[in-house]
Write a protein that holds these residues in place. Structure first.
Motif, short mmCIF file in Angstrom:
data_model
loop_
_atom_site.label_atom_id
_atom_site.label_comp_id
_atom_site.label_asym_id
_atom_site.label_seq_id
_atom_site.Cartn_x
_atom_site.Cartn_y
_atom_site.Cartn_z
N VAL A 49 -5.61 -1.71 -7.06
CA VAL A 49 -6.63 -1.19 -6.65
C VAL A 49 -6.18 0.28 -6.38
O VAL A 49 -5.42 0.74 -5.62
CB VAL A 49 -7.51 -1.40 -5.46
N SER A 50 -6.47 1.19 -7.19
CA SER A 50 -6.08 2.70 -7.20
C SER A 50 -7.33 3.72 -6.77
O SER A 50 -8.39 3.58 -7.25
CB SER A 50 -5.74 2.92 -8.43
N GLY A 51 -6.92 4.46 -5.90
CA GLY A 51 -8.15 5.57 -5.15
C GLY A 51 -8.09 6.50 -6.16
O GLY A 51 -7.05 6.90 -6.84
N LYS A 83 -10.66 0.00 2.77
CA LYS A 83 -11.40 -0.09 1.71
C LYS A 83 -10.62 -0.91 0.58
O LYS A 83 -11.27 -1.64 -0.09
CB LYS A 83 -11.90 1.25 1.30
N LEU A 84 -9.50 -0.25 0.51
CA LEU A 84 -8.67 -0.78 -0.54
C LEU A 84 -8.22 -2.22 -0.34
O LEU A 84 -8.27 -3.03 -1.35
CB LEU A 84 -7.41 0.04 -0.73
N TYR A 108 -9.35 -5.24 -2.84
CA TYR A 108 -8.01 -6.23 -3.45
C TYR A 108 -8.53 -7.74 -3.16
O TYR A 108 -8.38 -8.55 -3.94
CB TYR A 108 -6.94 -5.74 -2.79
N VAL A 146 -11.19 3.06 -6.68
CA VAL A 146 -12.33 3.24 -5.78
C VAL A 146 -12.39 4.75 -5.15
O VAL A 146 -11.16 5.24 -5.00
CB VAL A 146 -12.14 2.39 -4.53
N LYS A 153 -2.82 3.56 -3.08
CA LYS A 153 -3.09 2.50 -3.87
C LYS A 153 -2.58 1.11 -3.20
O LYS A 153 -1.96 1.16 -2.10
CB LYS A 153 -2.09 2.58 -5.10
N ILE A 154 -3.08 -0.10 -3.60
CA ILE A 154 -2.69 -1.28 -3.08
C ILE A 154 -2.46 -2.24 -4.39
O ILE A 154 -3.17 -2.20 -5.43
CB ILE A 154 -3.92 -2.00 -2.19
N ILE A 184 0.92 -1.33 -0.07
CA ILE A 184 0.01 0.08 -0.04
C ILE A 184 0.85 1.26 0.02
O ILE A 184 1.88 1.23 0.67
CB ILE A 184 -0.96 0.13 1.26
N ASP A 225 -9.51 5.26 4.68
CA ASP A 225 -9.76 4.41 3.51
C ASP A 225 -8.81 3.18 3.24
O ASP A 225 -9.16 2.57 2.28
CB ASP A 225 -9.73 5.30 2.18
N VAL A 260 -11.92 7.95 -2.87
CA VAL A 260 -11.27 7.95 -1.76
C VAL A 260 -11.24 9.33 -1.16
O VAL A 260 -11.55 10.34 -1.94
CB VAL A 260 -9.94 7.52 -1.51
#
Length: 229
Positions: free
Chosen positions: A118-120, A104-105, A109, A192, A158-159, A89, A101, A194
């Protein structure tokens, strides 16, 4: 669950570091994070002293230091190579990203086994009008040229999968093009919304014009990577 490292580049954020870490420690995702890796990019203020103080108090903190200012992409890349954790992350050290947030990521994922990033997407950005305007233009141009379906590639929250990230060609500025790079290498990306917050302390490290010129040069690099693929 795979182990997770949270990576935070730091450059002259002395007033934000303790606030940010307190929020991280109090957020729902903290128990799922194995390491919080701060990378000090040769700060000239008291950032490194504050980071060393926090590291002595919290065993989840790892501190990496650059001998000279090498930029955000280098900080992230070096920390990803350093950690043994498979999930990464990233977030900024200026407190504009909201640690609430992060969960949530992580959940998104882990629920989508085929997703590698997964990008905010920042909602209601709390930046100056000139910065928002310049960002919207840059995002539009990049989206048209690279077709990455990302309306906000500049969001640092991001993750992603460590192995995929390290398989990408490294260049200074790559952190701003991760959705496009993952797409080029045929790895699934989802986005997603954020939260985004005002910067209370410190200032942005780049002016809008300098950021624009740098962005154009990096865009050319990514376009060449796309052609070569």
């Amino acid at each position: 669950m795979q182990s997770i490292s949270l990576i935070i580049p730091i450059f002259n954020e002395e007033k934000n570091i303790e606030i940010l870490f307190k929020e991280i420690k109090n957020c729902q995702a903290f128990t799922k994070i194995s390491k919080v890796i701060f990378v000090d990019d040769s700060s000239s203020d008291k950032s490194i002293q504050i980071l060393e103080y926090l590291k002595d108090k919290e065993n989840k903190i790892t501190l990496l230091k650059n001998d000279k200012n090498l930029g955000q992409s280098y900080c992230i890349h070096s920390a990803v190579k350093f950690t043994n954790d498979q999930l990464i992350i990233t977030m900024d050290g200026d407190c504009q990203n909201d640690p609430k947030d992060i969960i949530k990521l992580i959940d998104l994922y882990l629920k989508n086994y085929d997703v590698k990033l997964v990008s905010g997407i920042r909602v209601n950005r709390k930046d100056s009008l000139s910065k928002i305007f310049a960002s919207k233009i840059a995002n539009y141009i990049r989206r048209v040229i690279l077709n990455d379906n990302c309306i906000d590639t500049g969001c640092s929250l991001k993750i992603f999968d460590k192995s995929v990230f390290l398989s990408l060609p490294y260049f200074d500025g790559m952190h701003r093009f991760l959705p496009a790079l993952f797409n080029i290498y045929e790895k699934k990306v989802i986005f997603v919304p954020v939260n985004h917050r005002f910067r209370k302390y410190g200032k942005s490290k780049y002016g809008n014009f300098r950021r624009l010129i740098k962005g154009i040069k990096d865009l050319i690099k990514v376009k060449n990577i796309m052609k070569n693929r």
